[in-house]
Scaffold this motif. Structure first.
Motif, PDB file in Angstrom:
ATOM      1  N   VAL A  13       3.446 -10.521  -8.641  1.00 52.01           N
ATOM      2  CA  VAL A  13       2.571  -9.363  -8.459  1.00 52.01           C
ATOM      3  C   VAL A  13       1.683  -9.179  -9.677  1.00 52.01           C
ATOM      4  O   VAL A  13       0.481  -8.936  -9.554  1.00 52.01           O
ATOM      5  N   LEU A  14       2.253  -9.307 -10.853  1.00 49.58           N
ATOM      6  CA  LEU A  14       1.472  -9.104 -12.073  1.00 49.58           C
ATOM      7  C   LEU A  14       0.387 -10.158 -12.246  1.00 49.58           C
ATOM      8  O   LEU A  14      -0.672  -9.878 -12.812  1.00 49.58           O
ATOM      9  N   ILE A  15       0.622 -11.365 -11.744  1.00 54.83           N
ATOM     10  CA  ILE A  15      -0.382 -12.429 -11.833  1.00 54.83           C
ATOM     11  C   ILE A  15      -1.548 -12.168 -10.888  1.00 54.83           C
ATOM     12  O   ILE A  15      -2.698 -12.396 -11.230  1.00 54.83           O
ATOM     13  N   ASN A  16      -1.239 -11.671  -9.673  1.00 50.84           N
ATOM     14  CA  ASN A  16      -2.289 -11.446  -8.680  1.00 50.84           C
ATOM     15  C   ASN A  16      -2.015 -10.152  -7.926  1.00 50.84           C
ATOM     16  O   ASN A  16      -1.613 -10.150  -6.765  1.00 50.84           O
ATOM     17  N   LYS A  17      -2.252  -9.026  -8.593  1.00 48.95           N
ATOM     18  CA  LYS A  17      -1.944  -7.712  -8.019  1.00 48.95           C
ATOM     19  C   LYS A  17      -2.685  -7.459  -6.717  1.00 48.95           C
ATOM     20  O   LYS A  17      -2.097  -6.966  -5.750  1.00 48.95           O
ATOM     21  N   SER A  18      -3.956  -7.771  -6.681  1.00 50.83           N
ATOM     22  CA  SER A  18      -4.753  -7.474  -5.489  1.00 50.83           C
ATOM     23  C   SER A  18      -4.182  -8.153  -4.250  1.00 50.83           C
ATOM     24  O   SER A  18      -3.968  -7.510  -3.220  1.00 50.83           O
ATOM     25  N   LEU A  19      -3.926  -9.430  -4.333  1.00 47.00           N
ATOM     26  CA  LEU A  19      -3.400 -10.173  -3.188  1.00 47.00           C
ATOM     27  C   LEU A  19      -2.021  -9.676  -2.784  1.00 47.00           C
ATOM     28  O   LEU A  19      -1.766  -9.378  -1.610  1.00 47.00           O
ATOM     29  N   MET A  20      -1.114  -9.563  -3.732  1.00 45.47           N
ATOM     30  CA  MET A  20       0.267  -9.200  -3.414  1.00 45.47           C
ATOM     31  C   MET A  20       0.382  -7.769  -2.889  1.00 45.47           C
ATOM     32  O   MET A  20       1.123  -7.514  -1.940  1.00 45.47           O
ATOM     33  N   LEU A  21      -0.341  -6.838  -3.477  1.00 46.50           N
ATOM     34  CA  LEU A  21      -0.245  -5.457  -3.011  1.00 46.50           C
ATOM     35  C   LEU A  21      -0.944  -5.276  -1.674  1.00 46.50           C
ATOM     36  O   LEU A  21      -0.490  -4.485  -0.832  1.00 46.50           O
ATOM     37  N   ASN A  22      -2.031  -6.008  -1.442  1.00 50.02           N
ATOM     38  CA  ASN A  22      -2.650  -5.990  -0.109  1.00 50.02           C
ATOM     39  C   ASN A  22      -1.685  -6.536   0.937  1.00 50.02           C
ATOM     40  O   ASN A  22      -1.614  -6.021   2.059  1.00 50.02           O
ATOM     41  N   MET A  23      -0.941  -7.576   0.586  1.00 53.55           N
ATOM     42  CA  MET A  23       0.052  -8.126   1.509  1.00 53.55           C
ATOM     43  C   MET A  23       1.151  -7.097   1.796  1.00 53.55           C
ATOM     44  O   MET A  23       1.597  -6.970   2.946  1.00 53.55           O
ATOM     45  N   LEU A  24       1.579  -6.358   0.785  1.00 53.18           N
ATOM     46  CA  LEU A  24       2.600  -5.336   0.972  1.00 53.18           C
ATOM     47  C   LEU A  24       2.091  -4.235   1.907  1.00 53.18           C
ATOM     48  O   LEU A  24       2.772  -3.869   2.873  1.00 53.18           O
ATOM     49  N   PHE A  25       0.897  -3.718   1.641  1.00 53.14           N
ATOM     50  CA  PHE A  25       0.325  -2.678   2.500  1.00 53.14           C
ATOM     51  C   PHE A  25       0.152  -3.190   3.928  1.00 53.14           C
ATOM     52  O   PHE A  25       0.448  -2.485   4.893  1.00 53.14           O
ATOM     53  N   ARG A  26      -0.336  -4.414   4.094  1.00 51.59           N
ATOM     54  CA  ARG A  26      -0.567  -4.978   5.418  1.00 51.59           C
ATOM     55  C   ARG A  26       0.744  -5.158   6.175  1.00 51.59           C
ATOM     56  O   ARG A  26       0.847  -4.840   7.363  1.00 51.59           O
ATOM     57  N   ALA A  27       1.774  -5.652   5.499  1.00 51.15           N
ATOM     58  CA  ALA A  27       3.072  -5.854   6.150  1.00 51.15           C
ATOM     59  C   ALA A  27       3.657  -4.525   6.622  1.00 51.15           C
ATOM     60  O   ALA A  27       4.168  -4.420   7.746  1.00 51.15           O
ATOM     61  N   VAL A  28       3.583  -3.502   5.776  1.00 49.10           N
ATOM     62  CA  VAL A  28       4.099  -2.190   6.152  1.00 49.10           C
ATOM     63  C   VAL A  28       3.287  -1.606   7.306  1.00 49.10           C
ATOM     64  O   VAL A  28       3.848  -1.115   8.294  1.00 49.10           O
ATOM     65  N   ALA A  29       1.963  -1.671   7.214  1.00 44.36           N
ATOM     66  CA  ALA A  29       1.116  -1.128   8.278  1.00 44.36           C
ATOM     67  C   ALA A  29       1.349  -1.845   9.598  1.00 44.36           C
ATOM     68  O   ALA A  29       1.505  -1.198  10.644  1.00 44.36           O
ATOM     69  N   ASP A  30       1.379  -3.168   9.579  1.00 46.87           N
ATOM     70  CA  ASP A  30       1.600  -3.923  10.821  1.00 46.87           C
ATOM     71  C   ASP A  30       2.948  -3.579  11.449  1.00 46.87           C
ATOM     72  O   ASP A  30       3.049  -3.415  12.665  1.00 46.87           O
ATOM     73  N   THR A  31       3.986  -3.461  10.626  1.00 49.74           N
ATOM     74  CA  THR A  31       5.322  -3.139  11.130  1.00 49.74           C
ATOM     75  C   THR A  31       5.350  -1.751  11.759  1.00 49.74           C
ATOM     76  O   THR A  31       5.852  -1.572  12.876  1.00 49.74           O
ATOM     77  N   LEU A  32       4.804  -0.757  11.061  1.00 51.99           N
ATOM     78  CA  LEU A  32       4.835   0.608  11.574  1.00 51.99           C
ATOM     79  C   LEU A  32       3.958   0.778  12.807  1.00 51.99           C
ATOM     80  O   LEU A  32       4.331   1.476  13.755  1.00 51.99           O
ATOM     81  N   LEU A  33       2.796   0.135  12.824  1.00 50.17           N
ATOM     82  CA  LEU A  33       1.918   0.250  13.993  1.00 50.17           C
ATOM     83  C   LEU A  33       2.537  -0.415  15.216  1.00 50.17           C
ATOM     84  O   LEU A  33       2.446   0.112  16.329  1.00 50.17           O
ATOM     85  N   ALA A  34       3.193  -1.555  15.021  1.00 48.74           N
ATOM     86  CA  ALA A  34       3.885  -2.213  16.137  1.00 48.74           C
ATOM     87  C   ALA A  34       5.032  -1.340  16.643  1.00 48.74           C
ATOM     88  O   ALA A  34       5.253  -1.229  17.853  1.00 48.74           O
ATOM     89  N   PHE A  35       5.753  -0.710  15.730  1.00 48.27           N
ATOM     90  CA  PHE A  35       6.829   0.199  16.101  1.00 48.27           C
ATOM     91  C   PHE A  35       6.289   1.352  16.946  1.00 48.27           C
ATOM     92  O   PHE A  35       6.866   1.727  17.972  1.00 48.27           O
ATOM     93  N   GLY A  36       5.175   1.914  16.544  1.00 50.03           N
ATOM     94  CA  GLY A  36       4.582   3.034  17.272  1.00 50.03           C
ATOM     95  C   GLY A  36       4.063   2.661  18.646  1.00 50.03           C
ATOM     96  O   GLY A  36       4.133   3.462  19.582  1.00 50.03           O
ATOM     97  N   ARG A  37       3.547   1.458  18.803  1.00 45.01           N
ATOM     98  CA  ARG A  37       3.002   1.020  20.097  1.00 45.01           C
ATOM     99  C   ARG A  37       4.080   0.631  21.099  1.00 45.01           C
ATOM    100  O   ARG A  37       3.811   0.542  22.283  1.00 45.01           O
ATOM    101  N   ASN A  38       5.287   0.395  20.629  1.00 48.87           N
ATOM    102  CA  ASN A  38       6.361  -0.087  21.487  1.00 48.87           C
ATOM    103  C   ASN A  38       6.913   1.047  22.349  1.00 48.87           C
ATOM    104  O   ASN A  38       7.572   1.950  21.844  1.00 48.87           O
ATOM    105  N   PRO A  39       6.687   1.014  23.675  1.00 49.29           N
ATOM    106  CA  PRO A  39       7.204   2.085  24.535  1.00 49.29           C
ATOM    107  C   PRO A  39       8.724   2.051  24.674  1.00 49.29           C
ATOM    108  O   PRO A  39       9.334   3.049  25.065  1.00 49.29           O
ATOM    109  N   ALA A  40       9.353   0.930  24.339  1.00 47.44           N
ATOM    110  CA  ALA A  40      10.803   0.816  24.476  1.00 47.44           C
ATOM    111  C   ALA A  40      11.550   1.758  23.529  1.00 47.44           C
ATOM    112  O   ALA A  40      12.687   2.119  23.799  1.00 47.44           O
TER     113      ALA A  40
END
Length: 82
Positions: A13-40
């Protein structure tokens, strides 16, 4: 909900903060949005997400993690709020 990058990855993360933190935000957002869309799980709508990035622990050592909150109500696919 809290998601963090393991402490053993702090050097990456310290070597490439922008890439790693964007990946963290994207992973969390994708997971939560998929959870919300799931009618099950009884939701089946569009979630809103509030996330705060923390970059240290109580001893002020590097510890990158997100705190997330999901505001209600959900925005349903038909345009209604649930």
């Amino acid at each position: 909900m809290i998601r963090y990058i393991g402490d053993y990855r702090n050097a990456l993360v310290l070597i490439n903060k922008s890439l790693m933190l964007n990946m963290l935000f994207r992973a969390v957002a994708d997971t939560l949005l998929a959870f919300g869309r799931n009618p099950a799980n009884g939701l089946g709508g569009q979630l809103g997400i509030i996330a705060v990035l923390h970059t240290w622990d109580q001893k002020l050592w590097d510890h990158f993690h997100l705190h997330s909150r999901l505001p209600w109500p959900l925005y349903a696919s038909g345009g209604d709020f649930q």
